[in-house]
Write a protein that holds these residues in place. Structure first.
Motif, PDB file in Angstrom:
ATOM      1  N   LYS A 194      -2.478  -6.622   3.372  1.00  0.00           N
ATOM      2  CA  LYS A 194      -3.027  -5.516   2.578  1.00  0.00           C
ATOM      3  C   LYS A 194      -2.005  -4.399   2.368  1.00  0.00           C
ATOM      4  O   LYS A 194      -1.964  -3.772   1.315  1.00  0.00           O
ATOM      5  N   MET A 195      -1.177  -4.148   3.367  1.00  0.00           N
ATOM      6  CA  MET A 195      -0.162  -3.102   3.261  1.00  0.00           C
ATOM      7  C   MET A 195       1.111  -3.609   2.577  1.00  0.00           C
ATOM      8  O   MET A 195       2.033  -2.844   2.311  1.00  0.00           O
ATOM      9  N   LYS A 196       1.152  -4.924   2.344  1.00  0.00           N
ATOM     10  CA  LYS A 196       2.331  -5.566   1.720  1.00  0.00           C
ATOM     11  C   LYS A 196       3.593  -5.279   2.530  1.00  0.00           C
ATOM     12  O   LYS A 196       4.660  -4.996   1.984  1.00  0.00           O
ATOM     13  N   ALA A 197       3.432  -5.363   3.838  1.00  0.00           N
ATOM     14  CA  ALA A 197       4.554  -5.145   4.757  1.00  0.00           C
ATOM     15  C   ALA A 197       5.171  -6.492   5.119  1.00  0.00           C
ATOM     16  O   ALA A 197       4.465  -7.415   5.526  1.00  0.00           O
ATOM     17  N   ARG A 198       6.485  -6.610   4.954  1.00  0.00           N
ATOM     18  CA  ARG A 198       7.159  -7.884   5.231  1.00  0.00           C
ATOM     19  C   ARG A 198       7.576  -8.007   6.693  1.00  0.00           C
ATOM     20  O   ARG A 198       7.946  -9.090   7.144  1.00  0.00           O
ATOM     21  N   SER A 199       7.532  -6.907   7.421  1.00  0.00           N
ATOM     22  CA  SER A 199       7.941  -6.934   8.826  1.00  0.00           C
ATOM     23  C   SER A 199       7.259  -5.807   9.581  1.00  0.00           C
ATOM     24  O   SER A 199       6.729  -4.867   8.977  1.00  0.00           O
ATOM     25  N   THR A 201      -7.855   0.454   1.880  1.00  0.00           N
ATOM     26  CA  THR A 201      -8.517  -0.857   1.778  1.00  0.00           C
ATOM     27  C   THR A 201      -8.707  -1.500   3.153  1.00  0.00           C
ATOM     28  O   THR A 201      -9.438  -2.488   3.278  1.00  0.00           O
ATOM     29  N   LEU A 202      -8.056  -0.955   4.180  1.00  0.00           N
ATOM     30  CA  LEU A 202      -8.225  -1.496   5.526  1.00  0.00           C
ATOM     31  C   LEU A 202      -9.595  -1.121   6.086  1.00  0.00           C
ATOM     32  O   LEU A 202     -10.081  -0.018   5.857  1.00  0.00           O
ATOM     33  N   THR A 203     -10.190  -2.039   6.829  1.00  0.00           N
ATOM     34  CA  THR A 203     -11.439  -1.727   7.511  1.00  0.00           C
ATOM     35  C   THR A 203     -11.127  -0.786   8.683  1.00  0.00           C
ATOM     36  O   THR A 203      -9.972  -0.686   9.115  1.00  0.00           O
ATOM     37  N   PRO A 204     -12.144  -0.087   9.214  1.00  0.00           N
ATOM     38  CA  PRO A 204     -11.897   0.780  10.371  1.00  0.00           C
ATOM     39  C   PRO A 204     -11.222   0.036  11.529  1.00  0.00           C
ATOM     40  O   PRO A 204     -10.328   0.581  12.183  1.00  0.00           O
ATOM     41  N   ARG A 205     -11.618  -1.207  11.771  1.00  0.00           N
ATOM     42  CA  ARG A 205     -11.013  -1.996  12.847  1.00  0.00           C
ATOM     43  C   ARG A 205      -9.547  -2.292  12.538  1.00  0.00           C
ATOM     44  O   ARG A 205      -8.687  -2.207  13.411  1.00  0.00           O
ATOM     45  N   GLU A 206      -9.253  -2.616  11.263  1.00  0.00           N
ATOM     46  CA  GLU A 206      -7.875  -2.898  10.879  1.00  0.00           C
ATOM     47  C   GLU A 206      -7.007  -1.643  10.993  1.00  0.00           C
ATOM     48  O   GLU A 206      -5.859  -1.715  11.419  1.00  0.00           O
TER      49      GLU A 206
END
Length: 205
Positions: free
Chosen positions: A185-190, A143-148
């Motif tokens: 988007k990655m649901k990363a907390r840290s 779901t990340l864009t190429p830039r992301e």
């Protein structure tokens, strides 16, 4: 996956062994599936629930060791417990080196094999949960864009926002905005969690 009934597969050409194990498996609350040959087992669809395989080493068609080798890649989340009336050290070593979790000689103690099944099913459950989590991570990454994706790779490699901004010739504020989207988007907390995720889905980083 905790509410799914685990499956214990048994492949043994001795009907008395199959019937004895069937009663044991049902009593433990698991679902037994019994086969008298390796080929009959191979015709069974791969289950998507916690499972293990109780496998006789001596079979009329494929041997237990050959069956173990043939399913090594396709059914990695299915731990194997070998049983045999003719145990020997070379075959035991070969089975264990190939990933078997236990090797029991008939007649075996009921409690011993039940404990082996329980441990194998827990291993299978953990493997399936891991596969499910990895699939979810890969979907999130898509779901990340190429830039992301580009910025995520730079972030997990340890680069500071200002360095990323300079390398990509964009403002530091823009980098922070992209970084925030990546974390959501990655649901990363840290950052540490994002780095662990990247190790699973972006091996090159």
């Amino acid at each position: 996956m905790s509410d799914v009934t685990p499956v214990v597969f048994v492949v043994d050409d001795d009907i008395s062994v199959r019937e004895s194990l069937e009663l044991m498996i049902r009593f433990a609350g698991w679902q037994p599936r019994l086969f008298e040959s390796a080929q009959a087992f191979l015709n069974e669809p791969r289950p998507l629930v916690p499972c293990c395989l109780v496998l006789d080493i001596n079979l009329p068609d494929l041997s237990g060791l050959d069956l173990q080798a043939s399913i090594a890649q396709d059914r990695r989340n299915m731990p194997i417990i070998f049983i045999t009336g003719y145990g020997d050290i070379p075959r035991t070593v070969r089975a264990l080196k190939a990933g078997a979790v236990e090797f029991l000689t008939k007649p075996f103690d009921d409690e011993v094999i039940l404990n082996a099944m329980a441990d194998a099913l827990e291993t299978s459950r953990a493997a399936l949960d891991g596969e499910k989590n990895l699939h979810a991570l890969r979907q999130a990454y898509q779901t990340l864009t190429p830039r992301e994706q580009e910025i995520m790779a730079m972030v997990v490699s340890g680069r500071l926002n200002k360095v990323i901004a300079s390398d990509l010739r964009i403002s530091e504020i823009t980098v922070k905005a992209h970084r925030g989207k990546v974390m959501r988007k990655m649901k990363a907390r840290s950052l540490a969690q994002l780095v662990k995720m990247s190790a699973l889905i972006m091996p090159e980083h």
